[in-house]
Motif scaffolding. Structure first.
Motif, PDB file in Angstrom:
ATOM      1  N   ASP A  52       0.836  -1.191   0.000  1.00 11.51           N
ATOM      2  CA  ASP A  52       0.000   0.000   0.000  1.00 11.51           C
ATOM      3  C   ASP A  52       0.880   1.252   0.000  1.00 11.51           C
ATOM      4  N   TYR A  53       0.256   2.377  -0.277  1.00 10.89           N
ATOM      5  CA  TYR A  53       0.983   3.620  -0.506  1.00 10.89           C
ATOM      6  C   TYR A  53       1.599   4.226   0.752  1.00 10.89           C
ATOM      7  N   THR A  54       1.251   3.711   1.921  1.00 15.25           N
ATOM      8  CA  THR A  54       1.778   4.307   3.150  1.00 15.25           C
ATOM      9  C   THR A  54       3.208   3.855   3.447  1.00 15.25           C
ATOM     10  N   GLN A  55       3.688   2.828   2.758  1.00 17.01           N
ATOM     11  CA  GLN A  55       4.949   2.190   3.143  1.00 17.01           C
ATOM     12  C   GLN A  55       6.218   2.698   2.446  1.00 17.01           C
ATOM     13  N   PRO A  56       6.219   2.898   1.124  1.00 15.13           N
ATOM     14  CA  PRO A  56       7.499   3.132   0.435  1.00 15.13           C
ATOM     15  C   PRO A  56       8.244   4.397   0.847  1.00 15.13           C
ATOM     16  N   ASN A  57       7.540   5.486   1.138  1.00 14.35           N
ATOM     17  CA  ASN A  57       8.247   6.709   1.533  1.00 14.35           C
ATOM     18  C   ASN A  57       8.889   6.575   2.903  1.00 14.35           C
ATOM     19  N   ALA A  58       8.194   5.924   3.823  1.00 15.74           N
ATOM     20  CA  ALA A  58       8.769   5.700   5.149  1.00 15.74           C
ATOM     21  C   ALA A  58      10.015   4.825   5.041  1.00 15.74           C
ATOM     22  N   ALA A  59       9.961   3.794   4.200  1.00 16.77           N
ATOM     23  CA  ALA A  59      11.108   2.911   4.014  1.00 16.77           C
ATOM     24  C   ALA A  59      12.290   3.659   3.408  1.00 16.77           C
ATOM     25  N   LEU A  60      12.000   4.563   2.485  1.00 11.00           N
ATOM     26  CA  LEU A  60      13.067   5.351   1.861  1.00 11.00           C
ATOM     27  C   LEU A  60      13.679   6.318   2.865  1.00 11.00           C
ATOM     28  N   ALA A  61      12.853   7.015   3.604  1.00 11.42           N
ATOM     29  CA  ALA A  61      13.347   7.974   4.590  1.00 11.42           C
ATOM     30  C   ALA A  61      14.178   7.286   5.669  1.00 11.42           C
ATOM     31  N   ASN A  62      13.816   6.043   6.008  1.00 10.13           N
ATOM     32  CA  ASN A  62      14.525   5.299   7.042  1.00 10.13           C
ATOM     33  C   ASN A  62      15.802   4.641   6.547  1.00 10.13           C
ATOM     34  N   GLY A  63      16.041   4.692   5.234  1.00  9.82           N
ATOM     35  CA  GLY A  63      17.250   4.099   4.681  1.00  9.82           C
ATOM     36  C   GLY A  63      17.136   2.620   4.359  1.00  9.82           C
ATOM     37  N   ASP A  64      15.915   2.069   4.388  1.00  7.84           N
ATOM     38  CA  ASP A  64      15.735   0.651   4.074  1.00  7.84           C
ATOM     39  C   ASP A  64      15.867   0.384   2.579  1.00  7.84           C
ATOM     40  N   ILE A  65      15.616   1.391   1.758  1.00  5.34           N
ATOM     41  CA  ILE A  65      15.776   1.303   0.310  1.00  5.34           C
ATOM     42  C   ILE A  65      16.495   2.563  -0.173  1.00  5.34           C
ATOM     43  N   ASP A  66      16.999   2.533  -1.402  1.00  3.70           N
ATOM     44  CA  ASP A  66      17.762   3.665  -1.933  1.00  3.70           C
ATOM     45  C   ASP A  66      16.894   4.637  -2.734  1.00  3.70           C
TER      46      ASP A  66
END
Length: 285
Positions: free
Chosen positions: A76-90
């Protein structure tokens, strides 16, 4: 040993040492230059059409820039930005400019757009009616409930002549901004991933293309399509990175790999009906 012969032997040894040193230096440099870099990108899951596109981008990234792409899929749309900001993805590639702007406003401007990808007109679908004129007074219409996509859905309903809004342009609209609702429509706010599943319980539903595709809803079966114009700039999708990585050359090369002729061909293959329109060179009128 003859001094002359000794000098010749010493000279040959020096030449061999220099040659070997040069070989190893060149080999080390060559290895460094061709060393594969890995970049992890967050995308939405469950869309085989997008897999075709990313397979092409991955090939271009590897062949032209020596970059290996890996993918983390979200539901869902709530996840990818948080993951990016946290450094889990580039990087991530799932949202349009309006969505990113809204997220940054709520979360401290942590992310930036590195480059445009495509624009996908959203559609109004129904399982009970065939034309938008069949929508009756008091009918329920489902819309995504996140700020940017809800706004987009409301502007779509406005362009279809179903409602009027008290805001315009790039201003995000909410149901509170509906100034006229002549058919007294009930606007039902749902998570974007649920709008397709709601079709059996509502008169019509505004569904983002990725979820419509996953639900096997072809755009030709929609009852209304969002017009693409100069007002559509905020709905152009993008590749996002952390603010601290805005000048990262490797990440910029990933964007270049996406913005290629090969990707254009892959998008046409994946979406032959033109649901996705390449946007890095799009001229909006």
């Amino acid at each position: 040993m003859n001094p002359r012969n000794r000098n010749i032997i010493i000279g040959l040894v020096i030449i061999v040492i220099v040659a070997v040193g040069a070989f190893f230096a060149f080999n080390q440099k060559s290895t460094k230059n061709t060393e594969s870099k890995t970049v992890t990108i967050g995308i939405m899951s469950g869309i085989k059409e997008d897999d075709i596109i990313w397979k092409s981008v991955s090939k271009t990234a590897k062949d032209k820039y020596g970059i290996t792409l890996k993918f983390t899929q979200f539901t869902d749309y709530t996840q990818p930005n948080a993951a990016l900001a946290n450094g889990d993805i580039d990087l991530n590639a799932f949202q349009h400019h309006a969505f990113l702007d809204a997220w940054n406003k709520e979360n401290g401007n942590k992310l930036v757009a590195l480059g445009n990808t495509f624009i996908t007109p959203i559609h109004l679908y129904s399982s009970s009616i065939k034309d938008i004129s069949e929508i009756k007074s008091g009918d329920t219409i489902a819309v995504p409930n996140d700020a940017s996509n809800e706004s987009r859905a409301l502007y779509l309903l406005k362009s279809a002549g179903l409602i009027e809004l008290s805001v315009s342009g790039n201003t995000l609209a909410t149901v509170k901004d509906i100034s006229k609702n002549p058919k007294n429509l009930n606007i039902k706010e749902l998570d974007a991933s649920q709008t397709a599943r709601a079709l059996d319980s509502v008169a019509a539903s505004v569904i983002n293309t990725n979820y419509a595709t996953a639900a096997k809803l072809p755009s030709k079966d929609s009852i209304y399509a969002e017009p693409v114009s100069k007002d559509s700039a905020q709905w152009i999708n993008l590749i996002a990175a952390r603010q601290s990585d805005k000048d990262n050359e490797t990440l910029k090369d990933v964007v270049k790999a996406y913005q290629s002729a090969a990707t254009k061909d892959a998008i046409k293959e994946a979406y032959p009906e033109g649901q996705e329109i390449t946007a890095w060179d799009l001229k909006l009128k």
